[in-house]
Design an enzyme around this catalytic site. Structure first.
Site, short mmCIF file in Angstrom:
data_model
loop_
_atom_site.label_atom_id
_atom_site.label_comp_id
_atom_site.label_asym_id
_atom_site.label_seq_id
_atom_site.Cartn_x
_atom_site.Cartn_y
_atom_site.Cartn_z
CD GLU A 110 -4.15 -3.71 -8.19
OE1 GLU A 110 -3.10 -4.38 -8.11
OE2 GLU A 110 -5.26 -4.19 -7.98
N PRO A 111 -0.61 1.23 -9.70
CG PRO A 111 -0.44 3.49 -10.31
CD PRO A 111 -1.44 2.37 -10.13
NE ARG A 129 13.47 -2.08 -4.77
CZ ARG A 129 14.13 -2.07 -5.90
NH1 ARG A 129 15.17 -1.28 -6.05
NH2 ARG A 129 13.72 -2.83 -6.90
CB CYS A 132 26.70 -8.12 12.12
SG CYS A 132 27.35 -6.85 13.21
N1 LLP Z 1 -0.67 -4.72 -7.29
C1 LLP Z 1 -0.31 -5.89 -6.72
C2 LLP Z 1 -1.31 -6.93 -6.53
C3 LLP Z 1 1.03 -6.08 -6.33
O1 LLP Z 1 1.38 -7.23 -5.78
C4 LLP Z 1 1.98 -5.04 -6.52
C5 LLP Z 1 3.38 -5.21 -6.10
C6 LLP Z 1 1.54 -3.84 -7.09
C7 LLP Z 1 0.21 -3.72 -7.47
C8 LLP Z 1 2.45 -2.67 -7.31
O2 LLP Z 1 3.48 -2.95 -8.19
P1 LLP Z 1 4.44 -1.77 -8.69
O3 LLP Z 1 3.60 -0.85 -9.55
O4 LLP Z 1 4.98 -1.07 -7.51
O5 LLP Z 1 5.48 -2.47 -9.46
N2 LLP Z 1 9.66 -5.17 -3.03
C9 LLP Z 1 9.87 -5.28 -4.46
C10 LLP Z 1 8.59 -5.07 -5.22
C11 LLP Z 1 7.48 -6.00 -4.81
C12 LLP Z 1 6.21 -5.76 -5.56
C13 LLP Z 1 5.09 -6.51 -4.98
N3 LLP Z 1 3.82 -6.28 -5.58
C14 LLP Z 1 10.95 -4.31 -4.88
O6 LLP Z 1 11.51 -3.63 -4.02
O7 LLP Z 1 11.31 -4.25 -6.05
#
Ligand code: LLP
Length: 417
Positions: free
Chosen positions: A273-274, A312, A342
């Protein structure tokens, strides 16, 4: 590797000069490179060549229909966490059998829609959710395919807000309760157990947390098979980090090798799940300098994008490189790059050295493709930014800039006023 490179003084996205794109579409503006996204998707997929696998893009990282469409055409599925993400994935042509549904709070209406769409599996995060899904599937006269999201209690070594696999986190079912959970699932008439799932966090820059989690989950699969469960899918979640600054995350190939070696069980389809790894470095946020102000011994570069456009840095203290789109070779100065919102938390960079910039100059906030637009809001009543996709020398608007009319759409005075 990405396609935002300088030619002479000017920063380009593929073959398109970002200065021209900003002049045409205005700022703040998200710009994505099709070639980068396609390349990252291919490289990630190739990292699992020789193993049955399905790459499900984490829609939350960037839910743009145009990007989902591109990913779907490259064979990717979708990892969704809401009915809205399901609707987007289906609208972009992702087939139901390539969709996995994660998240701790699925509603009955969302479960119904996902069953209707014939998704590959629900990643279940609590016993109450399991029973709710059994009831929904029973009413619909079908069986719901599920994995339990097991919490392997692994420290991913990332920001606390994006660590999800610790036993103190709200996610998943405790490892120690997993077998009992599967026995319970196996006894429900409208549930079909098909897999095991975990996801330990995001922006992970070492292989060790993945190896720890996957080996624990692999042992669980072996144990479940011994008890007669037909486990077919091992979903290892997302989380592979990218380079924002000087991080050196494992390459997708290293990550792929480590995950496959750690599984310890065969005959499974791996589900990945990237999110960030595919889209993070495929996008930038363009913003124009409004003013430069000196205040005591601080200097502020005030730009026309704010924390509502890219949250972020404010939320996670996250680093994003900020570079001038046209580099005139001016001497560096040190400044805070801040937005017009603000709040003192409205910043993109603090005490950052960058080539001296002035009013009207264009800046690119780099690595903004993941969790950039997807976390944007209209805070301070600022319309949402526009989004553009580049292919070679061509740039296409994939989301119109929000308008003031959008800001008040759906609002009304109460009938008792
Ligand atoms: N699968 C599940 C169940 C997840 O909760 C997430 C991310 C992913 C896959 C994907 O993860 P990735 O490969 O993108 O790392 N808003 C935060 C990141 C929150 C991630 C939440 N879950 C940021 O801006 O760093």
């Amino acid at each position: 590797m990405h396609s935002f490179l300088r030619r002479g003084k000017d920063l380009f996205c593929e073959g398109a000069p970002l200065g021209e794109i900003a002049a045409r579409f205005g700022t703040p503006l998200y710009v994505y490179s099709e070639a980068t996204l396609a390349r990252h998707t291919r490289v990630f997929d190739e990292a699992f060549a020789g193993t049955e696998h399905l790459v499900c893009f984490a829609v939350k990282a960037n839910p743009s229909l145009a990007l989902l469409d591109l990913l779907a055409r490259h064979g990717a599925g979708a990892d969704i966490v809401s009915g809205g993400e399901l609707a987007r994935a289906l609208a972009a042509g992702v087939p139901g059998e390539r969709i996995v549904y994660s998240g701790v709070g699925k509603t009955v209406a969302e479960m119904e829609r996902a069953l209707d769409a014939g998704i590959l599996m629900f990643n279940i995060e609590s016993f109450e959710e399991l029973e709710a899904l059994d009831a929904v599937a029973g009413r619909m006269g079908c069986k719901a395919p599920i994995s339990l999201r097991v919490n392997p209690d692994v420290d991913p070594g990332t920001h606390a807000y994006v660590a999800t696999g610790l036993k103190t986190s709200k996610f998943g079912i405790p490892f120690a309760s997993a077998i009992a959970g599967y026995e319970r699932a196996g006894a429900l008439r409208h549930i079909e157990v098909v897999g095991v799932d975990c996801h330990v966090g995001s922006q992970i820059t070492e292989v060790a947390p993945f190896v720890d989690a996957v080996s624990k989950i692999g042992e669980l699969v072996a144990c479940l098979r011994g008890r007669g469960f037909g486990i077919r899918y091992l979903d290892v979640g997302g989380g592979l980090g990218i380079t924002y600054d000087d991080e050196r995350p494992p390459s997708p190939a290293e990550y792929g090798r480590a995950v496959r070696d750690a599984m310890g069980v065969t005959g499974l389809t791996l589900v990945l799940e990237p999110g960030r790894n595919l889209i993070g470095n495929a996008g930038v946020l363009l913003t124009r300098v409004l003013y430069v102000k000196e205040s005591g011994d601080k200097r502020f570069v005030i730009v026309d994008a704010g924390m509502n456009d890219l949250l972020r840095p404010s939320l996670y203290d996250a680093y994003h490189a900020v570079v001038p789109v046209r580099d005139e070779g001016r001497a560096p100065f040190v400044a805070d790059v801040v937005g017009p919102i603000c709040e003192s938390g409205d910043f993109f960079a603090k005490d950052r050295e960058l080539p001296e910039v002035g009013q009207g100059d264009l800046l690119a906030v780099m690595s903004a493709g993941a969790y950039g637009f997807s976390m944007a809001s209209t805070y301070n009543s600022r319309p949402l930014a526009a989004e553009v996709l580049v292919r070679g020398e061509r740039a296409a608007l994939i989301r119109e800039r929000g308008t003031y009319a959008d800001l008040t759409r759906g609002e009304r005075l109460p009938e008792f006023s």
